[in-house]
Write an enzyme that holds these catalytic residues in place. Sequence first.
Site, PDB file in Angstrom:
ATOM      1  N   GLY A 147       6.753  -5.489   0.862  1.00  0.00           N
ATOM      2  CA  GLY A 147       6.909  -5.382   2.317  1.00  0.00           C
ATOM      3  C   GLY A 147       8.164  -4.576   2.658  1.00  0.00           C
ATOM      4  N   GLY A 153       2.957   3.075  -1.187  1.00  0.00           N
ATOM      5  CA  GLY A 153       2.122   2.842  -0.007  1.00  0.00           C
ATOM      6  C   GLY A 153       2.788   1.765   0.814  1.00  0.00           C
ATOM      7  N   HIS A 154       3.238   2.127   2.014  1.00  0.00           N
ATOM      8  CA  HIS A 154       3.915   1.160   2.869  1.00  0.00           C
ATOM      9  C   HIS A 154       3.095   0.972   4.139  1.00  0.00           C
ATOM     10  CE1 HIS A 154       7.191   1.861   0.159  1.00  0.00           C
ATOM     11  NE2 HIS A 154       7.371   3.099   0.574  1.00  0.00           N
ATOM     12  N   ASP A 193       4.029 -16.931   5.255  1.00  0.00           N
ATOM     13  CA  ASP A 193       2.856 -17.428   5.979  1.00  0.00           C
ATOM     14  C   ASP A 193       1.626 -17.531   5.083  1.00  0.00           C
ATOM     15  OD1 ASP A 193       3.426 -14.507   6.258  1.00  0.00           O
ATOM     16  OD2 ASP A 193       1.362 -14.453   6.983  1.00  0.00           O
TER      17      ASP A 193
END
Length: 428
Positions: free
Chosen positions: A15, A40-41, A332
Amino acid sequence: MPAIVLVGAQWGDEGKGKATDLLGSRVDAVVKFNGGNNAGHTIVIGDEKYALHLLPSGILTPGCVPIIGNGVVIDLGVLFEEIDGLRARGVDTSSLVVSASAHLIPSYNRTLDKVTERFLGSRRIGTTGRGIGPAYADKMARVGIRVQDLFDEEGLRAKVAGALTLKNQVLVKIYNRRAVDVDEVVDELLAHADRLRPMVADTSLLLERMLDEGRTVVLEAGQATLLDVDHGTYPFVTSSNATAGGACTGSGIPPTRISAVIAIAKAYTTRVGEGPFPTELLDEQGERLRSVGAEYGTTTGRPRRCGWFDAVIARYAARVNGVTDFVLTKLDVLTGLDEIPVCVAYDVDGVRHDEIPMTQREFARATPIYETFPGWDEDISSATTLNDLPKNARQYVETLEEMIKAPISAVGVGPEREATVTVRDLLR
Ligand code: GDP
Ligand code: IMO
Ligand code: MG
């Protein structure tokens, strides 16, 4: 606020993009210092979702100068595709600056990446196939093609011809492929030269001037600590230095100007490609993490391998990067589990290891020693302070913080910018 480094603590996809974007509005420049379009963000802003590969995440923040540093390897076709894609969505990309010393990925390096992987068979790395490894190999072998070479056609032709002398032998005689034509490669590279020219600068000099003026610069890593070519799970790594040290060599900013190192770690662990992964779950629990966490690669779409949080590697990341703050993401995703195991040490052939074993042979045989913590059922996605979290979620965060021996200063509770628990200011 001088230069701040932001790195991945695990095997990538922690992240980092969201974290950089979060800092964005308060930073003057974001520099990508290593890797290329293997990264890849995914960044979510309101209803909009962006997937960035080659461009620094700061490009989405108005007023923030995005910089591609000398340590990056650039596929020019991808660069302009990405710029055009963002412009079509109304993003201003005009302030992008590209280092004259960054290396390029000519198409023969993509070919070589793919044929090498096929040739390796069961020993393959599971690369992204973007030509990253061959481009960095050329850089070290001193036959790389750089951005500045585009502005000297004669020199470029000589360099491409030089590189192809050996490569064509390899392609034809070992891999049974057709030889690559020098003129074709030169034309393919020059096709982008005019458009690139106004973006190119001595980025090390530019950054020094910005820092002298008191501007805030974030140095954003692609990939992550365990994928670092020196400090990762070699040979199952990428071909650049993704740890904090790489920020200096990959940008031309000296170590004495770096004031903080932020590491991003997921509340569990994922990995794409081959290589050892002690806490990997090959059962329905791994499948649950993958589906709830949407763990599919941003670049290749491959399902990510999933497992529990590994405190040994997070502690290692704190050490080799000199981490001042952790951002713990995707908490989460753990909501709804009865209990959550955390790897606190490894067993290698009956011997307990509290640190990563010295050799990869031992690491490949490491089995996790778990401690288990109680889970929570409450929805945490709108929490903004630690006090908003249920007791067990808070206890999980505090326990990890003790184990990794560095402060957790923010916690991600959803993909959106706002879905973040702030413990302390990352830009203090
Ligand atoms: P990067 O390569 O480190 O920038 O990470 P990726 O973008 O490849 O993967 C991280 C994924 O998790 C992206 O889809 C993000 O939108 C998402 N994400 C980031 N932080 C959180 C979080 O705290 N919770 C959830 N549910 N998703 C997150
Ligand atoms: P971000 O920046 C996860 C992995 C590949 C492969 C190995 C080598 O999004 O975190 P390469 O193409 O770099 O030679 O492949 O490294 N890999 C990544 N895994 N996230 C990434 O980037 C990665 N970039 C490379 O899957 O195992
Ligand atoms: Mg990623």
